[in-house]
Structure formats: C-alpha cells, structure tokens
Design a protein around this motif. Sequence first.
Motif, PDB file in Angstrom:
ATOM      1  N   TYR A   1       0.887  -1.183  -0.026  1.00 30.39           N
ATOM      2  CA  TYR A   1       0.032   0.106   0.006  1.00 30.39           C
ATOM      3  C   TYR A   1       0.938   1.250   0.040  1.00 30.39           C
ATOM      4  O   TYR A   1       1.893   1.383   0.658  1.00 30.39           O
ATOM      5  CB  TYR A   1      -0.899   0.077   1.406  1.00 30.39           C
TER       6      TYR A   1
ATOM      7  N   GLN B   1      -9.054   5.422   5.715  1.00 31.36           N
ATOM      8  CA  GLN B   1      -8.233   5.410   6.489  1.00 31.36           C
ATOM      9  C   GLN B   1      -7.436   6.801   7.093  1.00 31.36           C
ATOM     10  O   GLN B   1      -7.254   6.875   8.020  1.00 31.36           O
ATOM     11  CB  GLN B   1      -6.886   4.594   5.782  1.00 31.36           C
TER      12      GLN B   1
ATOM     13  N   GLY C   1     -14.463  -2.491   0.397  1.00 33.42           N
ATOM     14  CA  GLY C   1     -14.202  -1.777  -0.902  1.00 33.42           C
ATOM     15  C   GLY C   1     -13.355  -0.453  -0.581  1.00 33.42           C
ATOM     16  O   GLY C   1     -12.640  -0.046  -1.540  1.00 33.42           O
TER      17      GLY C   1
ATOM     18  N   GLY D   1     -11.475   0.187   1.853  1.00 33.11           N
ATOM     19  CA  GLY D   1     -10.178   0.235   2.653  1.00 33.11           C
ATOM     20  C   GLY D   1     -10.494   0.264   4.233  1.00 33.11           C
ATOM     21  O   GLY D   1      -9.695   0.407   5.106  1.00 33.11           O
TER      22      GLY D   1
ATOM     23  N   THR E   1     -11.580  -1.816   6.714  1.00 35.56           N
ATOM     24  CA  THR E   1     -10.830  -2.827   7.719  1.00 35.56           C
ATOM     25  C   THR E   1      -9.524  -2.301   8.268  1.00 35.56           C
ATOM     26  O   THR E   1      -9.309  -2.347   9.367  1.00 35.56           O
ATOM     27  CB  THR E   1     -10.658  -4.230   6.872  1.00 35.56           C
TER      28      THR E   1
HETATM   29  P1  AMP Z   1     -11.711  -3.282   2.713  1.00 37.51           P
HETATM   30  O1  AMP Z   1     -12.759  -2.119   2.304  1.00 37.51           O
HETATM   31  O2  AMP Z   1     -11.193  -3.191   4.065  1.00 37.51           O
HETATM   32  O3  AMP Z   1     -12.512  -4.715   2.597  1.00 37.51           O
HETATM   33  O4  AMP Z   1     -10.561  -3.155   1.561  1.00 37.51           O
HETATM   34  C1  AMP Z   1     -10.725  -3.470   0.285  1.00 37.51           C
HETATM   35  C2  AMP Z   1      -9.379  -3.974  -0.141  1.00 37.51           C
HETATM   36  O5  AMP Z   1      -8.572  -2.578  -0.407  1.00 37.51           O
HETATM   37  C3  AMP Z   1      -8.755  -4.938   0.233  1.00 37.51           C
HETATM   38  O6  AMP Z   1      -8.407  -5.843  -0.763  1.00 37.51           O
HETATM   39  C4  AMP Z   1      -7.403  -4.328   0.940  1.00 37.51           C
HETATM   40  O7  AMP Z   1      -6.400  -5.091   0.969  1.00 37.51           O
HETATM   41  C5  AMP Z   1      -7.185  -3.160   0.015  1.00 37.51           C
HETATM   42  N1  AMP Z   1      -6.554  -1.709   0.617  1.00 37.51           N
HETATM   43  C6  AMP Z   1      -6.840  -1.449   1.967  1.00 37.51           C
HETATM   44  N2  AMP Z   1      -6.113  -0.304   1.960  1.00 37.51           N
HETATM   45  C7  AMP Z   1      -5.311  -0.053   1.003  1.00 37.51           C
HETATM   46  C8  AMP Z   1      -4.562   0.829   0.748  1.00 37.51           C
HETATM   47  N3  AMP Z   1      -4.292   1.863   1.443  1.00 37.51           N
HETATM   48  N4  AMP Z   1      -3.943   0.883  -0.732  1.00 37.51           N
HETATM   49  C9  AMP Z   1      -4.292  -0.197  -1.409  1.00 37.51           C
HETATM   50  N5  AMP Z   1      -5.228  -1.231  -1.341  1.00 37.51           N
HETATM   51  C10 AMP Z   1      -5.722  -1.226   0.167  1.00 37.51           C
END
Ligand code: AMP
Length: 426
Positions: free
Chosen positions: A21, A28, A48, A50, A52
């Motif tokens: 990342y 975030q 989607g 990020g 989490t």
């Molecule tokens: P989530 O919305 O938490 O389910 O995350 C969605 C996807 O984004 C997951 O596959 C993470 O691995 C990816 N992700 C989370 N944070 C980042 C970031 N800062 N840069 C790139 N990808 C990310």
Amino acid sequence: MKFTDLGLSAEILRSIAEQGYETPTPIQAQAIPLVMQGRDLMAAAQTGTGKTAGFTLPILQLLSTRSAGLSLKRFKPRSLILVPTRELAVQVQEAVRTYGRHLRIKSTPIYGGVGMGSQLSALKNGVDIIVATPGRLLDHIEQRSVDLSGIEILVLDEADRMLDMGFIRDIRKILALLPKKKQSLLFSATFSDEIRGLVAGLLNDPVSVEVARRNAPAEAVSQSVYHVDRDRKRDLLIQLIDDHGWHQVLVFTRTKHGADALSDRLAKAGIRSAALHGNKSQSQRQRALDDFKRLKLNVLVATDIAARGLDIDELPHVVNYELPNVPEDYVHRIGRTGRAGSSGQAVSLVCIDEHKLLRDIERMLKKDIEKKVVAGFEPDPRIKPEPIQKPRTHTAVKQTSRAKTSHPAPAARGKSRPSARQQSWR
Ligand code: AMP
C-alpha cells in the motif's frame, strides 16, 4: 497524505509497506488519527473502501503501545470486532494478523459452523483481539469461555448487515456485557433509525466520518442487462463465459437450491464452478473461496448472504443470474467488482418475471442500465410473467417487512403488471 504522517509505529508501517500500500484510502486517512486519539467513531463506509485497515491499524497501534510489558489474561480479550458473517470473521482476522505481524499482538476469529475446540484454546491461552460473529460469541459467553469485561475497544463492522441478518438481540446482549468505559467504532454502509437506536447509548460524543464508495456503480463498474427467457438463462450464461473468456465470475442466484443447480450445470458444460451458500459447511465455503481466489475455480455461484463482505481483489465480473428482491442488494452485489480502483463489469440476466425488479433498481440508481439481447437468445414475446418464488431461508423470514415492500404478492403483481405483449424492452 502518507501512511508515515499518521503516527503509526515502525512495525505497523513495515507491514503496510509489505502489503504494497502506498497511500491511505480516504477512510483510512480520516479514521486512523481519530481512533488513535481515542475518539468514538460513526463511519459510513462499506467494503471496498479500505475500512478494515481503517480500524485495524489504529487498534493494533493502541493495544501494542498500551500493553508494553503486560501479559495476556486468560479468556479476557482487549478488543472485540463484531462482524456479520463467518467469511468476514476470517478475512478481518487475517487482516489483523497481516498488519500486526511485527507486533506481539494475538488474535483469533470466533465463528460458528466449526468446532469450539481451537477457539477455546486460543481464548484460554489469552488473545488481545477477537473477531467474532454474534451467535458463536454468545455460545462462548454462555460457556464462560470468554470474559468481555476487559474490552477496551469495540468495533461493530457492517452494522447494517448484522441488523438485516436479525442479530439485533444478540448484539444487545453482547453490548450489555461490555465495560462502560471503552472506545466504540461503528462501521456501516447505511444508518437506519434502528442502527442509531442501537448505538444511541453506546457511542460517546462520536465523530462522524463518511466516504463515498470508491466503486460507485456509475463510475468503476460497467453495467448491462441481457434480456432472456427464464429457461434460457443457463445457456446464455455459458455462452457469455465462453465467448468472452471470463475467468473469474461471481454469479448471484436467489436461492441455495438455485445456486447448487446452476453450479452443477456449469460443471457439466466444462466450466470449473462451485456453489457458496449457508448450507455448505464452513470448510467447504472456505475451500470454494480459496479456490476461486486462486483461479482454480472460474465461477462461484453464491446467494446474497454467502457473498456478503467477500474480499476478492479486483474481481472482474459479477453476474446477476437472478435480480435480487431488494434493490439495495443490487448495489451490494455489483460492489463485489471494480474494487479498490480497478474496473469491473456487472451483467444481469433478466427475464419477463423480473421487469418490475429491474425498474425498481433503475429508479434507485436514478439511471437506465444498458439493455442487450444476444442473437439466438431473443425473448419469446408469448411467454407470460410468473410470480417470483421467495427464497425459503432463515434470513428471508427475518426480512419479510423489507421484502414485502419491494416484492408485491403474486396476486397483486398479476393485476398491476402489463402482459408480456405490452412489455417493452426499453
Ligand atoms: P476493505 O474495504 O477493508 O474490504 O478493503 C478493500 C481492499 O482494499 C482490500 O483488498 C485491501 O487489501 C485493499 N486496501 C486497503 N487499504 C489499501 C490501501 N491503502 N492501498 C491499497 N489497497 C488497500
């Protein structure tokens, strides 16, 4: 904004870098500093975005700084992350493990459908973070194999989904066992009155954070509708997969039985496929998901419940083999594609029975979806609409009030709907 601007420790920054990342996503960038300040949060964000990492990273930071020199207490975790589904419990705990790999923080997922043994021994040995579904957590509470009195940070992840799935009473019981003084983080795609009511006494002077979906349907996902007769959907799907060389397709059906039947039919046509639904054992579900992610399977046929929260990177194709009864579920379904900035394609196979559902979806999206007909699959204008059978699932029963409003009874539908001949293809 860079990750290094957020005040995270070197160990956490190292695991972020190992994930590849580069910059924090909007949720975030907003959430991490607030959580690290100890604030309660009410975040409108869905899968989607990020999210989490948005709560996991600061929790790891807070717990690891506070626990320096402390030993773990048996059965007494310090952070509880409540999630609606087993798959999400596994995914979120994997994220906790990944981001915390250079820290001395222990975590375990707690979910049903598997034996209690390994969860019990993890709790007995002491863990910092548990990622749990409500039902199984209550089982542990009843057995006294978990003590929530030491919880410092609570996360309710996908709160709207948990309520949709009928977990409200379970959540209330769990919340009642938590210490009064704690930090609470609420993540939800939507904020109904029910959710606001649930958290009214829980959140203490919360900060609201909102991010637009990264994959707002109109932008990252191209949507189209193929008009086709009910009995020809299977053949059309096989032809679309073959003609376009689709290699990773998530297909939605309305029922578990329909998912199994379609998956069998695809397998017979030489397409590597599996069904994912609530009647499968946890190990079957996990294996199907892993095989799909590794492209050992090309098609996963899933029901809405089973697919909730699935995190599959850059899923290229989603097919609505049948339209969902509730328009919002359409957005959730197609949100599986075009994730984290990549583009995706969402295709819906629509027969004459589903024209009202399609109109409801377009009304909600405030736009018309492009319509297509494949040569050889032109709908037969003599075919009359038939009532759509509701899935006989646990959740469908709990969702009757929602389903009723968007899905009129067959008799009413017959009267209000135009005949097949009057239907235009738009
Ligand atoms: P989530 O919305 O938490 O389910 O995350 C969605 C996807 O984004 C997951 O596959 C993470 O691995 C990816 N992700 C989370 N944070 C980042 C970031 N800062 N840069 C790139 N990808 C990310």
